[in-house]
Design an enzyme around this catalytic site. Structure first.
Site: not given
Length: 250
Positions: A48, A50
């Site tokens: 991922d 963020d």
């Protein structure tokens, strides 16, 4: 709108109210499991972006709070945490429904997106993120980013961080071949596909419950760096909880 934007470009305390930290109830892998993980080098690592590689989530929260307040609404406790890990279109629809705003998603995003993009261009790496990426690169472990953020937003975020250039495969929330955002598994399945690796042989790294759920649904081994205000109980049961990205057993 300019006044709204300017007011949120200055340093402010997080709009997410701090909760008294509970003692972490987590799945802690045994020494034997950790040793096993070190011996079975992953075929690929899916990250991922963020809140996992870059510390953007507090900045996104500020942008959502500013846009909500722009339309005269109050930000209820817990709402901003619910938005973590999901794409902007799903989040806009969720905010409008929850707060009963008499506006369209396009109107809300027209305020939220410029604020967000102005803030995230200054995002810093999460502790241990650079070291983890460089270690994977050194060990020739294929990597991909699987993010709910759109392509243009990702370019803004990555520009100040040349250490992320070693991750060539990037799957975005607004890619044409992505039908569903997290918590659906589409992003992780596509990222593994582009690496030509079975998702079941990949390690996925997430910070949001939606993202961890998506990675599990794709069949990955899932490592979680819990978001502030969340605990192990907020994630899928077999998540391997990390206190820091320095702890990854690669």
């Amino acid at each position: 709108m300019q006044g709204c934007l300017n007011s949120y470009l200055t340093d402010k305390p997080s709009v997410v109210k701090a909760k008294k930290q509970e003692k972490m109830q987590r799945y802690v892998p045994s020494k034997a499991v950790l040793q096993h993980l070190r011996q079975i080098k992953p075929a690929g690592c899916l990250f991922d972006l963020d809140g996992l590689l870059l510390d953007t989530e507090p900045l996104h929260s500020r942008a959502w709070a500013a846009s909500i307040e722009h339309f005269g609404a109050h930000v209820p406790e817990g709402l901003l945490l619910e938005l973590r890990g999901r794409n902007r279109f799903d989040n806009a629809a969720a905010v409008i429904k929850k707060l009963n705003l008499q506006i369209s998603s396009e109107e809300l995003l027209a305020i939220q997106q410029p604020i967000s993009q102005s803030l995230v261009s200054n995002a810093q790496p999460m502790p241990g993120a650079r070291e983890l990426v460089e270690l994977c690169h050194k060990k020739n472990i294929p990597m991909a980013i699987a993010t709910s953020s759109g392509m243009q937003a990702v370019l803004v975020k990555l520009k100040p961080h040349p250490w992320l250039e070693s991750i060539k495969v990037r799957v975005h929330g607004d890619d044409a071949n992505i039908d569903r955002g997290k918590p659906a598994p589409d992003l992780f399945i596509e990222a593994a596909k582009q690496l030509n690796i079975d998702p079941k042989n990949c390690w996925a790294f997430e910070d949001s419950p939606a993202g961890a759920t998506a990675a599990f649904a794709a069949g990955c081994e899932v490592f979680v760096l819990p978001a502030p205000g969340l605990n192990a109980k907020d994630y899928p049961e077999k998540s391997i909880i990390l206190e820091t990205l320095f702890n990854v057993p690669i």
